[in-house]
Write an enzyme that holds these catalytic residues in place. Structure first.
Site, PDB file in Angstrom:
ATOM      1  CG  ASP A  75      -6.456  -0.809  -7.571  1.00  0.00           C
ATOM      2  OD1 ASP A  75      -6.432  -0.507  -6.367  1.00  0.00           O
ATOM      3  OD2 ASP A  75      -6.132  -1.922  -8.005  1.00  0.00           O
ATOM      4  CD  GLU A 119      -3.911   1.732  -4.261  1.00  0.00           C
ATOM      5  OE1 GLU A 119      -3.858   1.101  -3.199  1.00  0.00           O
ATOM      6  OE2 GLU A 119      -3.964   1.189  -5.367  1.00  0.00           O
ATOM      7  CG  ASP A 159      -6.211  -1.633   0.117  1.00  0.00           C
ATOM      8  OD1 ASP A 159      -6.612  -2.764  -0.201  1.00  0.00           O
ATOM      9  OD2 ASP A 159      -6.065  -0.707  -0.698  1.00  0.00           O
TER      10      ASP A 159
END
Length: 583
Positions: free
Chosen positions: A328, A357, A424
């Protein structure tokens, strides 16, 4: 010739090792400006007298945008070393020699002018795990996939799907629920699961970790998780976990210690604190994820923090045999940390997949010393804006996808994580305002493209939802409420990807024709060739296609043998065809 548009540097992605003996080289020129490009090359020590023994070889134009032509070549240098330049010729027969020291009219004899590949070291080659190239991922948000063990329900858990998702409500999704539905995933054709965070956390999304070594009790315990991984592996499904190493949660014990003991806390240097006392409400006076006070940023360069997080990386691989880590906010963590992270992970499991990410150009992380892949948002944004929201015209779409393919080395593209939506973003069916025909084209493009595709849970049966929290709805398990036709369409695409060699990952991709709302592209691997025609509009279109005339082909969706006599193909509204050509 527009020499100011000619672009090459002796770095990724302009030159890189494809494998231990092959070098790939790329040059950019202005669109339509250069007729031919030849590579001038030889070993830097290959001289007869004072004459450098160079050779020349024709480069291939592999893609064009409205600004740029891309030229590529693969060569196998005899001694793994190379000096090289380029000879460009336009249609007026004007020649320009391109070297590291500038442009020449004739081929320079001084070898110091040329670009240099000092030596091809096997250890420096970018290598992602092979299995990723044949993986179709399925992203699961564990809280919302299935409630299999109601005894674990957190306080205030709502009946499954009884309300719209909110940032704070719970429906009791857990590991048992995932195990109960593994055969559904096998039926769809899935062979990789990406779980959003499963570690102990306060929120329903679990991106605010309390303890990186503990499973969140609402999902189960370590024994249940161990069983889940085994059940996945039994079915040929890989398991990737989400690691939040950029920041911790508010209730992470070291941060609580800082709040309690302030500048006397032994953990005060674990975070980027600006001043004491630390205040964790409103606008924080320390670095955080964004300005979210409950997600304080960790100092990943601090030896103790680093040791703690690298122990986490190793622990879940060695103890539970997981197959990969998704990282992340990976771009906000230092490169030195990720280099050590890679060593630890690959030492524990050489075939583990490391996915960062990152939403922008990610070349610095993809040199072979950090990540195997990033979440391919440049691909996502263009595909969604062309097919789903129709905010992008077909030429801009083709340009951006061509740029994406030339932005990274080929071996990087083959491992890229190609998602369409996620926890997201809004869901694709909602972005397409419910137009399923557009979504089918989007899936056809994703699943016939280069890279490792990912489906967000429930999209395959037509679940809708706007941005967070709307995109985090409970999975629909009542078959009468599922879009089974969409499910079977995606199932068929995944099967084609697995069974038709040129449909899948390791084929060359290029656009053949781009017309208003229509794209035609070719996938080619050795002797196998596919031509895809996609009409992203509500009008019938007649499309000119070079390379199809008088060719025998099988149209894969209807399974009919056709001889294409015309140069044109008629496509109904939102129609799609895939011609498998006979050689």
């Amino acid at each position: 010739m527009f020499i100011e548009a000619i672009k090459h540097r002796a770095i990724n992605p302009y030159i890189y090792a494809r494998d231990k003996e092959t070098i790939n080289i790329m040059l950019e020129t202005k669109k339509g400006d250069v007729e031919t490009v030849e590579l001038i090359f030889a070993d830097p020590y290959d001289f007869k007298g004072d004459q450098w023994q160079y050779k020349t070889e024709q480069m291939i134009k592999t893609g064009s945008t409205h600004l740029t032509d891309y030229w590529k070549i693969s060569i196998k240098p005899t001694y793994r070393r190379l000096r090289y330049g380029f000879q460009c010729m336009d249609n007026q027969k004007e020649k320009v020699i391109v070297t590291e020291r500038g442009f020449y009219k004739t081929i320079p004899s001084e070898i110091g002018n040329y670009f240099c590949l000092p030596y091809l070291h096997e250890i420096d080659i970018f290598q992602a795990p092979d299995w990723v190239k044949d993986t179709v991922w399925y992203q699961i948000f564990p809280e919302r996939f299935a409630n299999g063990d109601s005894s674990l329900n957190p306080e205030g858990t709502l009946p499954w799907g009884s309300e719209e998702p909110s940032p704070t409500n719970f429906f009791g999704g857990d590991f048992q629920g995932v195990m109960d539905h593994l055969d559904y995933l096998v039926d769809l054709g899935i062979n990789g699961i990406y779980f959003t965070p499963i570690f102990k956390a306060y929120s329903n999304h679990k991106y605010d970790t309390i303890d990186y070594f503990e499973i969140d009790p609402q999902f189960g315990d370590k024994e249940t998780f161990r069983k889940l991984v085994k059940e996945c592996h039994k079915r040929g499904i890989k398991v990737m976990l989400d690691a939040v190493f950029n920041h911790s949660g508010y209730y992470f014990q070291p941060f609580q210690d800082v709040l309690k003991n302030q500048n006397h806390s032994r953990y005060k240097d674990w975070f980027h604190i600006w001043e004491f006392p630390v205040k964790a409400d409103g606008y924080p006076n320390y670095d955080a994820f964004g300005f979210v006070a409950s997600m304080p940023k960790l100092d990943t360069a601090h030896p103790q923090v680093k040791e703690y997080l690298l122990d986490v990386a190793r622990f879940w691989i060695e103890e539970f045999d997981i197959d990969g880590w998704r990282l992340d906010v990976a771009n906000e963590v230092d490169h030195a940390f990720w280099r050590d992270f890679r060593k630890v992970v690959k030492d524990a499991k050489p075939e583990a997949y490391i996915l960062g990410e990152i939403w922008h150009d990610s070349m610095p992380w993809l040199q072979g010393d950090q990540f195997d892949a990033v979440m391919n948002y440049p691909f996502t944004n263009s595909s969604v804006e062309f097919f789903a929201t129709q905010q992008m015209d077909s030429q801009t779409f083709a340009d951006s996808i061509t740029d994406v393919l030339h932005m990274y080395p080929q071996n990087v593209n083959e491992a890229a994580f190609n998602l369409l939506d996620s926890h997201d973003t809004a869901r694709i069916l909602t972005m397409a305002e419910g137009n399923k025909d557009q979504i089918k084209l989007l899936y056809l493009f994703q699943l016939s493209f280069i890279g490792s595709p990912c489906i967000y849970y429930g999209d395959e049966i037509g679940i809708t939802g706007g941005g967070d929290p709307g995109c985090r709805k409970c999975m629909e398990w009542n078959e009468s409420k599922q879009d089974r036709e969409l499910f079977h369409f995606i199932q068929k695409l995944i099967k084609m990807r697995q069974e038709v060699s040129a449909f899948g990952n390791c084929a060359e991709f290029r656009f053949l024709t781009v017309d208003e709302d229509v794209v035609v592209y070719q996938k080619q691997v050795e002797e196998a060739e596919l031509i895809f025609v996609l009409n992203n509009s509500d009008q019938t279109k007649i499309i000119e296609i070079e390379g199809l005339t008088n060719r025998k082909a099988i149209e894969l969706f209807s399974n009919q043998e056709v001889v294409v006599e015309e140069t044109t193909v008629t496509m109904e509204a939102y129609g799609y065809k895939c011609f498998q050509l006979h050689h």
